[in-house]
Design a protein around this motif. Sequence first.
Motif, PDB file in Angstrom:
ATOM      1  N   GLU A 207     -24.912  29.543  48.823  1.00 27.61           N
ATOM      2  CA  GLU A 207     -23.828  30.812  48.656  1.00 27.61           C
ATOM      3  C   GLU A 207     -24.223  31.990  47.581  1.00 27.61           C
ATOM      4  O   GLU A 207     -24.713  31.432  46.372  1.00 27.61           O
TER       5      GLU A 207
ATOM      6  N   VAL B 115     -22.622  33.925  45.042  1.00 30.46           N
ATOM      7  CA  VAL B 115     -21.539  33.989  44.317  1.00 30.46           C
ATOM      8  C   VAL B 115     -21.665  35.129  43.140  1.00 30.46           C
ATOM      9  O   VAL B 115     -20.722  35.414  42.107  1.00 30.46           O
TER      10      VAL B 115
ATOM     11  N   LEU C 178     -18.556  37.757  42.514  1.00 31.77           N
ATOM     12  CA  LEU C 178     -17.399  37.013  42.589  1.00 31.77           C
ATOM     13  C   LEU C 178     -16.550  36.467  41.446  1.00 31.77           C
ATOM     14  O   LEU C 178     -17.227  35.972  40.356  1.00 31.77           O
TER      15      LEU C 178
ATOM     16  N   GLU D  55     -11.313  35.550  43.384  1.00 32.11           N
ATOM     17  CA  GLU D  55     -12.388  35.715  44.747  1.00 32.11           C
ATOM     18  C   GLU D  55     -13.064  34.589  44.935  1.00 32.11           C
ATOM     19  O   GLU D  55     -13.177  34.182  46.001  1.00 32.11           O
TER      20      GLU D  55
ATOM     21  N   ARG E  33     -10.535  32.134  46.587  1.00 35.26           N
ATOM     22  CA  ARG E  33     -10.301  32.495  48.020  1.00 35.26           C
ATOM     23  C   ARG E  33     -11.661  32.278  48.805  1.00 35.26           C
ATOM     24  O   ARG E  33     -11.434  31.355  50.019  1.00 35.26           O
ATOM     25  N   ALA E  34     -12.874  32.487  48.347  1.00 34.06           N
ATOM     26  CA  ALA E  34     -13.862  31.981  49.018  1.00 34.06           C
ATOM     27  C   ALA E  34     -14.194  30.528  49.279  1.00 34.06           C
ATOM     28  O   ALA E  34     -14.347  29.997  50.411  1.00 34.06           O
ATOM     29  N   GLU E  35     -13.770  29.843  48.387  1.00 34.52           N
ATOM     30  CA  GLU E  35     -13.974  28.258  48.422  1.00 34.52           C
ATOM     31  C   GLU E  35     -12.900  27.870  49.500  1.00 34.52           C
ATOM     32  O   GLU E  35     -13.061  27.117  50.162  1.00 34.52           O
TER      33      GLU E  35
ATOM     34  N   SER F 265     -13.903  28.641  52.970  1.00 30.11           N
ATOM     35  CA  SER F 265     -15.109  27.785  53.165  1.00 30.11           C
ATOM     36  C   SER F 265     -14.503  26.525  53.692  1.00 30.11           C
ATOM     37  O   SER F 265     -14.854  25.684  54.757  1.00 30.11           O
TER      38      SER F 265
ATOM     39  N   ASP G 166      -8.885  37.467  57.516  1.00 29.63           N
ATOM     40  CA  ASP G 166      -9.813  37.001  56.276  1.00 29.63           C
ATOM     41  C   ASP G 166     -10.933  36.145  56.749  1.00 29.63           C
ATOM     42  O   ASP G 166     -11.979  36.139  56.353  1.00 29.63           O
TER      43      ASP G 166
ATOM     44  N   TYR H 143     -14.755  36.736  56.589  1.00 27.20           N
ATOM     45  CA  TYR H 143     -15.616  35.791  56.006  1.00 27.20           C
ATOM     46  C   TYR H 143     -16.783  35.230  56.824  1.00 27.20           C
ATOM     47  O   TYR H 143     -17.875  35.099  56.426  1.00 27.20           O
TER      48      TYR H 143
ATOM     49  N   TRP I 285     -20.945  35.092  56.158  1.00 23.78           N
ATOM     50  CA  TRP I 285     -21.115  33.826  55.482  1.00 23.78           C
ATOM     51  C   TRP I 285     -22.546  33.343  55.581  1.00 23.78           C
ATOM     52  O   TRP I 285     -23.388  33.165  54.642  1.00 23.78           O
TER      53      TRP I 285
END
Length: 430
Positions: free
Chosen positions: A266, A268, A271, A275, A278-280, A283, A406, A410, A414
Amino acid sequence: MVEELKYQQLNETVYKETLDNGLQVFLLSKPEMAKTFGIFTTNYGSIDQTFTPIGKDEQVTVPEGIAHFLEHKLFEKEDRDVFQDFTKLGASANAFTSFTKTAYLFSATSHVEKNVKTLLDFVQDPYFSEESVEKEKGIIAQEINMYDDQPDWRSFFGTIQSMYHQHPVKVDIAGTVDSIQKITKDDLYTCYETFYHPSNMTLFVAGNIEPEAMMTLIRENQQSKEFPDAPVINRSYPDEPIEVAEKSQSIKMPVTTAKAMVGVKENVKDLSGQELLRAELLSEMILDFYFSRSGAFYEELYKNDLIDDSFSFETELDRQFGFTILGGDTRKPDEMTKRVKEMLHELKDTSISEEDFTRMKRKKIGQFMRAMNSLEFIANQFTHYHTLGGDLFDVLPVIESLSPKDADEYLQHWIKEEAISIFQVKPQDA
């Protein structure tokens, strides 16, 4: 000055105070609980190998595994083992070292104030002798060898090592048998003095406590001790490219069924705390939707006899690094990893409907609310997110704020081919 952090949606209040020495204290009163859980965490883990020691001008690189070694040694004092102190007070104590933090913890139903004092006092009173350091090397070497014999651990860590070129996340948290032999008493004191200053630490106590009395006890405990001025900690990490170090690797071990993992490295770098959160969450929700037992991808893999019930996935996004790993036992490791990789690429062309996304959110909220019944979960995760600049109690509103748009955005960015690595543990006769 105590600050009250009110989270109306969860009907919780966290009491926060930053003490004069820089220690950040968080208290969560849950009088309905019989148990109290305390965790004392330093923002220092296995990846913090290169830094400028306090009072020095030049950077040093310490032996791999030293953060974990230091965690072990803090329990041993000149005249006793601290675990016995907790046992006498009816408490269960433990500790752990991760890539980015070291934590010391206890749970108890009685003598809570004495246990909090014991926790603070033993962590803030290091004792290392050359003799005890030498003795510990043998103990930790056995631990390392034990993990080296575990196929699950080798497949997990092998995947991380395949992904990373030089970042210290690729090194086992305990180090290697060779690296720990280089650790000296002076190294331990250097790391302790640099990273165990109260200003780099967090104390979280949750459970059957009276916040005002507990805060007074902690404040007085800290005021009775002398600490140098809060240092600025300069850490250094190597530049790590986005692409993986190895596209594919395998080892042979005495297993009857192969283990196969697909790792996603990933990115990061840009981030921040919110952020990252949100990403975690996105995912985890997407992986759950497609790869949990009710997911379409899982069903296809299972029907084609590529996976069994051991198949799992996880995402870890932290400061400086991040990864997603999917895999488990399989009789067809090459076929399985090829298909999982294809599925990850297919995610770019999928779109999640409003109805499905609403279901995903409901499931995630349900999982989160169930987890919030655990004091250990609250305390561990609160300190984790706090270190990253986030807040555990923001998880619920963040989940609720997420939309299918969103998720689609993503998914577009990704999965990249250069960020995927495969690692397999195969039977010796394969």
